[in-house]
Design an enzyme around this catalytic site. Structure first.
Site, PDB file in Angstrom:
ATOM      1  N   GLU A  78       0.801  -1.230   0.000  1.00  0.00           N
ATOM      2  CA  GLU A  78       0.000   0.000   0.000  1.00  0.00           C
ATOM      3  C   GLU A  78       0.829   1.273   0.000  1.00  0.00           C
ATOM      4  OE1 GLU A  78      -0.740  -2.694   1.653  1.00  0.00           O
ATOM      5  OE2 GLU A  78      -2.717  -3.203   0.848  1.00  0.00           O
ATOM      6  N   HIS A 123     -12.050  -5.432   8.230  1.00  0.00           N
ATOM      7  CA  HIS A 123     -12.715  -5.168   6.955  1.00  0.00           C
ATOM      8  C   HIS A 123     -14.002  -4.400   7.213  1.00  0.00           C
ATOM      9  CE1 HIS A 123     -10.253  -8.776   6.182  1.00  0.00           C
ATOM     10  NE2 HIS A 123     -10.185  -8.387   4.929  1.00  0.00           N
TER      11      HIS A 123
END
Ligand code: TPP
Ligand code: MG
Lengths: 329, 341
Positions: free
Chosen positions: A62, A131
């Site tokens: 990322e 999540h």
């Protein structure tokens, strides 16, 4: 004339597609965004249409996704970088906060970073701790960034296009639960919605709800129910959660004098807490009741097991109850 | 092959073999000397209380200048780091601009005094802006190369960083990304043996920073960072590879940080005078001058001219920068976002 009805995620795809065909400097990068079309299918069809040079499957890293995007943006491109889940943005936080947000400022306006970072966020999808989170508050204290969170397909398209065309870095949070749950009319034509502007989603006279994201829909449902009881709810959708549309917040608070601030993020230090401060600073004496905040509990993140997730997540009934309490205050 | 007499030994002309003219190597030396003399002046200014902070380039000028000469200075994009005085001079920054940077004045082209000294940026020269958290510039350099590839522009993206910084995640993520996408990036580590007080042994378990290249599937090479010709050759080779579409290269310039980490550091708490004095014997500014003299390129007259000119330029630049205005305090609110109209 009837407008086409799109799901929230279809509006994302349409906005990306239109911007990519409009401007050859726009490209998409992220994990699984290519052949797979994204794990949620937000970039579906783009790889076939624009090829691997403009729809780039990156390594699983990322900080590089953000950092390489920044470099490409400095070269004059308009990267749209996808973080697969907002929960996984944290490895990129240094690039976003130290680099993207400060590049214009630190170079005295010589360099800029016209990059959009898209990131699915939010709970209620059995995603467990990592999540399900709302990450906006982490970035909502960083001048140089803009943070957009749309609630409807119409807003998704207009705001995503505006984000991509903006000459500064924008974090664009998309609610995962809304992706397929929320549908709405979306004009086929090219339109943008100015960043930094909140939107009145419902006009009312008794209680004001200020919120964003999926919670806008919870508030709308509650308002429908309460209307039958004779309670009129005013709903302001922030749409950009940083920097906040202060005038719109003040105006909405004054409208009814009773304010419910609503977020699915954990409470302390959340974006709505800043809205409370704005109201307190500017229109305290227009209030007829103490400001109320409804948010997730101050526990680390949403558990996976169904009953635990349910306990953590803000529920439509709670929204309804809070509005009723304020109306009766 | 031209050979010249230097004391007892015959010295080979090494720069001709690299295709470098006498004028070019003199220009290299001039840039190294500029960096050294400016650095020395900055320490004096700091000790005199005129500037609050110095971050030093001494011991790394050779690698920096040689590297800049190995690139295309009209076209390539560069992300130098805070010690890269030699690099930025060779890349086109002036002594006056460097002084404005160190005095943090409004005319400082890097940031108008917003950033600490040495945080170079110069859009006009395709020099990226970088921050203080180390190694964040590496992925940016990769992004430049990615954008150039998308656009079909033939250029090289060059980035510098320290060996301690080569442990950062961004080093790894950027190297891997560049290699996977075969991007025209040159990663050059200036290994000065220290990251503040921590020596190489406590930074890496492999022998050389360049050994890491193989893990990314890229070409890696170490060279003598006290030799600008070695730096030139290594960077030129890496640039050629990049232009041929062979992807990124990881280079390591082995040098030595001759001064404390910054003006706020006391290096005698972790290393010895003897060690520093030993390193000074290999100081590239001295050894390259000796080489140039031995091959008859640097004459006494030319050397004196150079020194005089640099000293005058530094004097003028110091006066100018010292007397130049700071940015308007109200400007702290500017350029947070794009200002329309
Ligand atoms: C991410 C980060 N951690 C710590 C620091 C503080 N710091 C500044 S320079 C430095 C040492 C860097 O060493 P090296 O990478 O070898 O470069 P050198 O200064 O030796 O050229 C440290 C620890 C920093 N700037 N950024
Ligand atoms: Mg070092």
């Amino acid at each position: 004339m009837q407008l086409p009805v799109l799901s929230y995620i279809e509006a994302v795809t349409q906005a990306l597609d239109e911007e990519m065909s409009r401007d050859e400097n726009v490209f998409v990068m992220g994990e699984d965004v290519g052949k797979r079309g994204g794990v949620f299918q937000a970039t579906k069809g783009l790889y076939d249409k624009y090829g691997e040079n403009r729809v780039i499957d990156t390594p699983l890293a990322e900080s590089a996704i953000a950092g390489v995007g920044i470099g490409a943006a400095m070269y004059g491109m308009r990267p749209v970088a996808e973080m697969q889940f907002s929960d996984f943005m944290l490895p990129a936080a240094n690039q976003i906060i130290s680099e993207a947000a400060k590049t214009r400022y630190r170079s005295n306006n010589e360099w800029s970073v016209p990059m959009t970072i898209r990131a699915p966020f939010g709970g209620g999808v059995h995603g467990g701790l990592y999540h399900s989170q709302s990450m906006e508050a982490i970035f909502a204290n960083v001048p140089g960034l803009k943070i957009v969170i749309p609630s409807t397909p119409y807003d998704v398209k207009g705001l995503l296009k505006a984000s991509i065309r903006d000459n500064d870095p924008v974090i664009f949070f998309e609610h995962k639960r809304a992706y397929r749950l929320i549908k709405g009319e979306v004009p086929v034509d090219d339109y943008t919605i100015p960043l930094g502007t909140a939107d009145v989603k419902r006009v009312g006279t008794d209680v004001t709800v200020i919120t964003y994201g999926l919670m806008v829909h919870y508030a709308m449902q509650a308002a429908d129910k309460l209307a039958a009881e004779g309670i009129s709810t005013h709903i302001l959708d922030l749409r950009t959660v940083y920097p906040l549309d202060k005038e719109a917040i003040i105006e909405a608070a004054r409208k009814t004098g009773k304010v419910l601030l609503l977020t699915e993020d954990t409470k302390e230090g959340s974006v709505i807490s800043e809205a409370a401060a704005i109201i307190a600073e500017n229109c305290l004496f227009d209030l007829d009741a103490p400001i109320r905040r409804l948010a997730a509990p101050d526990a680390p993140a949403m558990p996976y097991a169904g009953p635990l997730e349910h306990a953590f997540m803000v529920k439509p009934e709670q929204v309804e109850k809070e509005i009723r309490n304020l109306a009766e205050f | 092959m031209i050979k010249a007499r230097s004391g007892e030994t015959l010295v080979k002309n090494r720069h001709q073999n690299l295709g470098l003219s006498d004028e070019v190597v003199l220009s290299m030396y001039e840039n190294m000397l500029k960096a050294r003399r400016v650095d020395e002046r900055l320490w004096l200014l700091n000790r005199a209380g005129k500037i609050p902070f110095v971050v030093s380039c001494q011991g790394q000028e050779s690698a920096q200048v040689g590297a800049a000469f190995g690139l295309n200075r009209e076209k390539d994009y560069v992300a130098p780091y805070y010690r890269d005085f030699g690099f930025v001079f060779a890349w086109g920054m002036t002594i006056k601009e460097m002084m404005l940077n160190n005095f943090a004045k409004a005319e400082d082209p890097s940031s108008a005094g917003r950033q600490m000294p040495g945080h170079f940026s110069y859009r006009k020269l395709r020099m990226l802006s970088h921050s203080s958290p180390v190694t964040t510039q590496n992925p940016h350099a990769v992004g430049i190369a990615l954008a150039a590839k998308i656009k079909g522009d033939d250029l090289v993206s060059f980035v510098d960083f320290g060996e301690g910084s080569s442990n950062q995640g961004d080093f790894h993520e950027a190297a891997n990304f560049a290699a996977v996408h075969k991007l025209p990036v040159i990663f050059m580590c200036e290994n000065n043996q220290y990251a503040i007080s921590v020596g190489l042994k406590h930074q890496l378990a492999c022998a050389h920073v360049s050994d890491r290249a193989i893990g990314y599937g890229m070409f890696g090479k170490s060279f003598d960072g006290n030799d600008p010709l070695a730096a030139y050759a290594a960077v030129k080779e890496a640039a050629d590879r990049a232009h041929r579409g062979e992807g990124p290269t990881l280079l390591e310039a082995n040098c030595y940080r001759l001064m404390p980490h910054t003006s706020d550091d006391n290096d005698m708490t972790y290393r010895t005078k003897e060690e520093v004095n030993e390193a000074k014997k290999h100081d590239g500014v001295l050894t390259f001058a000796a080489y140039l003299r031995s091959v008859g390129v640097l004459t006494e007259v030319r050397e004196k001219e150079m020194e005089d000119q640099i000293r005058n330029e530094i004097d003028e630049a110091t006066d100018y920068a010292e007397n130049a205005p700071f940015a308007d305090p109200d400007s702290v609110l500017r350029y947070v976002y794009e200002e329309k109209n």
